[in-house]
Design an enzyme around this catalytic site. Structure first.
Site, short mmCIF file in Angstrom:
data_model
loop_
_atom_site.label_atom_id
_atom_site.label_comp_id
_atom_site.label_asym_id
_atom_site.label_seq_id
_atom_site.Cartn_x
_atom_site.Cartn_y
_atom_site.Cartn_z
N GLU A 85 0.80 -1.16 0.04
CA GLU A 85 -0.05 0.23 -0.11
C GLU A 85 0.66 1.35 0.02
OE1 GLU A 85 -3.58 1.63 2.85
OE2 GLU A 85 -2.42 -0.12 3.65
N CYS A 117 -5.33 -3.64 2.57
CA CYS A 117 -5.33 -3.27 3.96
C CYS A 117 -6.52 -3.49 4.97
CB CYS A 117 -4.45 -2.20 4.52
SG CYS A 117 -3.54 -2.21 6.03
N LYS A 143 -9.36 2.37 -2.28
CA LYS A 143 -9.55 1.97 -0.91
C LYS A 143 -10.98 2.16 -0.28
CE LYS A 143 -7.12 0.91 3.48
NZ LYS A 143 -5.83 1.39 4.27
#
Length: 670
Positions: A44, A163, A111
């Site tokens: 990331e 994540c 995200k």
């Protein structure tokens, strides 16, 4: 069979280090090519660095990241690569993973779930993307798909959980399963804390089982931005089976974890699942000439590293995490080494020991030549032949005694420095202390005495040590390590501009009870059952003491405060669990039944909460500390508390009233 070779690429990045980050990514891609990897997942925000903080608001950061992305794109011939970066869309910043296939950008996955707890403040900089939504991102006049995307590359469906997406209850993987994905990529920037790798393993393995897919997880590595440590965890699992896991706490700039998988296995499992799902959005087909190369089957053996399975995981993780953090702090700051004001006590001894472990573990990881090359800015170590030789140039210790210092603590300091081969300086500061006392006595027109000026006379000794330590630090162009621990930070049992002086606080995230246990373990057992430091023996046989009062007053830390085990319990119940003093006391009565009287526990509870409230300003001024668990007291990253407050006066008054009213147990008949 449909065999594909995958890789999780771990990289050590630095915020806004465009050259260094691109170099690490380039080397990871080139190694993947040499190993015939077809699909590579990088962490990331690896192009910009994860910890850019408010610089994510600067338009040039996203612009530069896109320019770096163009460099990466040209490296991806005959392979697919995912790389993380910030992007700006409609004047909003998003945390994105760009998917590149055979030198062509195919889209940007944005995200959906932002980390906003503990040390993470992603919602300050980024916007969360809505599930199921798509748009386009225009770059240099070309529109690229962006949003919630699944890619179909030569018949292989690839989706993302970035994540935090995998840490929530209703994780996106469920929707990806409905869309028939073969592979889920998880590029992460997941900070280290004790035993956290177990949690990651569970959601990777469970995700691969629940979603009938191959799950590729990769993480950042090292001390990226100063406080957070990344352990470089990487895993590949398929259909509930962990295939491979990576090396944690490596000193390399990057490493790859690879596996060759048969995608048909997951497809058969998905076909047999009868669960009903809502209609899923179609995948984006990648309209470029691309074929997955033929691969040979591969046998995978999943096993923990030996040190992870030896029964001392927390002890090992603490040593390895902080040592790596010190190494990265040293090389990224381009300092020439470390200075420790070595008192002979547990805290300063731990700091010195961690510097030695940094060198030894670093050489184990990348070799002597590799270690020296990564610290090529330090000429003094380039001729060293072994770890001890390097330590002699990197670690400078200074003992600063007064008339209250004992021979035992001096021997503890000198024997440890000798065992580590540290540079050692013996300085007597008693004359400086007396000079300051005389100046103030002349101004006051009276003598200072222990019965009337106890705290002042203790603090001046601690503060007088700081200028000498800083002077030595400046002479050597080093970093001064502050030596105060978390237990002391909780109650302010530290002298500002004394033992709190330093560039970094390696121990401010760890409690004194564990630290003393760890030092005994390091002497007797050691890392991997073999890397011990015998020079800790003298210190491990001393009672912790500040040695700031005259010897006949027999000062000890726990007499000044309370037993450390009680102090740590109050801190945990009061500020980790957010319980009021009366509930804290109830829990203490259970924990320490038949050990301490209720009156003692009540007194210590009162003392803790008063000292905590009084000393928040000290915690605000601590040098940056490393985050190692979820008990951190750092107001910058974990636990915010007002500098001025009511000091729990009402709550503590209730505590005393209940105590005097028949001495009933709190919560039972009161």
């Amino acid at each position: 069979m449909k065999l594909i070779k995958l890789a999780a690429g771990v990289v050590n990045t630095t915020p806004l280090d465009w050259k260094g980050n691109l170099q690490a990514i380039t080397e990871a891609i080139e190694e993947a090519r040499q190993k015939r990897v077809s699909l590579l997942c990088l962490p990331e925000l690896s192009l910009s660095g994860y910890g850019c903080e408010d610089m994510f608001f600067a338009p040039y950061v996203a612009e530069t990241a896109l320019a770096q992305l163009e460099e990466v794109r040209h490296l991806t011939t005959d392979m697919a690569v995912s790389v993380g970066l910030p992007v700006v869309l409609h004047n909003k910043v998003y945390n994105a993973s760009c998917f590149i296939v055979n030198k062509q950008i195919r889209g940007f996955v944005l995200k959906k779930n932002l980390a906003n707890n503990g040390i993470h403040y992603e919602t300050r900089w980024f916007h969360a993307w809505a599930p199921g939504e798509r748009t386009t991102l225009r770059i240099n006049g070309v529109d690229y798909p962006a949003g919630d995307l699944v890619f179909d590359v030569a018949g292989v469906r690839i989706g993302f959980e970035i994540c935090e997406d995998a840490w929530i209850a209703n994780r996106p993987g469920r929707d990806l399963y409905a869309r028939g994905v073969d592979i889920i990529l998880n590029p992460s920037a997941s900070h280290f804390s004790f035993h956290k790798s177990h949690t990651r393993e569970r959601f990777v393995q469970d995700g691969s089982r629940a979603f009938g897919c191959v799950y590729v997880y990769t993480n950042l590595l090292g001390n990226e931005a100063g406080r957070a440590i990344y352990d470089g965890d990487a895993m590949i699992a398929q259909s509930g089976e962990m295939l491979v896991s990576g090396t944690r706490f490596s000193y390399t700039d990057h490493y790859l974890l690879t596996a060759t998988v048969d995608l048909e296995k997951g497809r058969v499992e998905q076909a047999q699942n009868r669960a009903a799902f809502p209609k899923a959005a179609e995948a984006l087909e990648v309209p470029v000439p691309f074929q997955w190369p033929d691969m040979a089957p591969e046998r995978h053996v999943y096993q923990l590293e030996s040190w992870e399975a030896n029964g001392f995981l927390k002890e090992e993780e603490f040593a390895r995490a902080v040592s790596l953090a010190l190494f990265d702090y040293l090389r990224k700051s381009r300092a020439q080494g470390f200075v420790v004001s070595l008192s002979g006590g547990a805290d300063s001894s731990a700091c010195a020991a961690l510097v030695y472990l940094m060198v030894d573990l670093g050489i184990q990881s990348i070799g002597l030549d590799g270690f020296k090359q990564k610290l090529s800015h330090i000429p003094a170590i380039q001729g060293a032949k072994d770890a001890r030789g390097i330590v002699g140039h990197l670690l400078h210790c200074i003992w600063q005694g007064t008339e209250n210092s004992s021979a035992e603590t001096k021997y503890s300091a000198t024997s440890l420095a000798e065992d580590l081969n540290a540079d050692f300086h013996d300085v007597n500061i008693n004359g400086l202390v007396e000079t300051y006392k005389s100046l103030i006595e002349d101004g006051l027109g009276r003598k200072l005495g222990w019965d009337t000026d106890d705290i002042a006379l203790q603090n001046i000794q601690a503060r007088v040590r700081a200028p000498g330590a800083w002077l030595l630090t400046n002479v050597y162009n080093c970093l001064l390590l502050a030596t105060s621990n978390r237990s002391e930070a909780a109650v302010g049992y530290a002298t500002m501009d004394g033992d709190t002086s330093g560039s970094i606080s390696p121990l401010a995230g760890i409690d004194k009870t564990f630290l003393r246990h760890w030092l005994r373990w390091l002497e007797e057992t050691g890392l991997g059952g073999g890397l011990t430091i015998k020079g800790l023996h003298a210190m491990n046989n001393l009672q912790p003491t500040a040695e700031l009062r005259p010897p006949d007053r027999k000062q000890t830390d726990e007499d000044d405060l309370m037993p450390y085990e009680v102090l740590n319990a109050i801190e945990a119940y009061g500020f980790r669990d957010k319980q009021p003093p009366k509930e804290v006391l109830r829990k203490l009565e259970v924990d320490f039944e038949s050990v301490y009287s209720r009156e003692k526990l009540l007194s210590w509870t009162e003392r803790f909460f008063r000292l905590w409230s009084r000393n928040q300003w000290k915690r605000e001024r601590y040098a940056p500390s490393f985050h190692v668990d979820d008990h951190n007291l750092d107001p910058r990253t974990w636990l915010r508390f007002p500098i001025l407050s009511g000091g729990f006066e009402r709550e503590l008054a209730e505590l005393r009233e209940q105590q005097s009213a028949g001495r009933k147990r709190i919560g039972f008949g009161s």
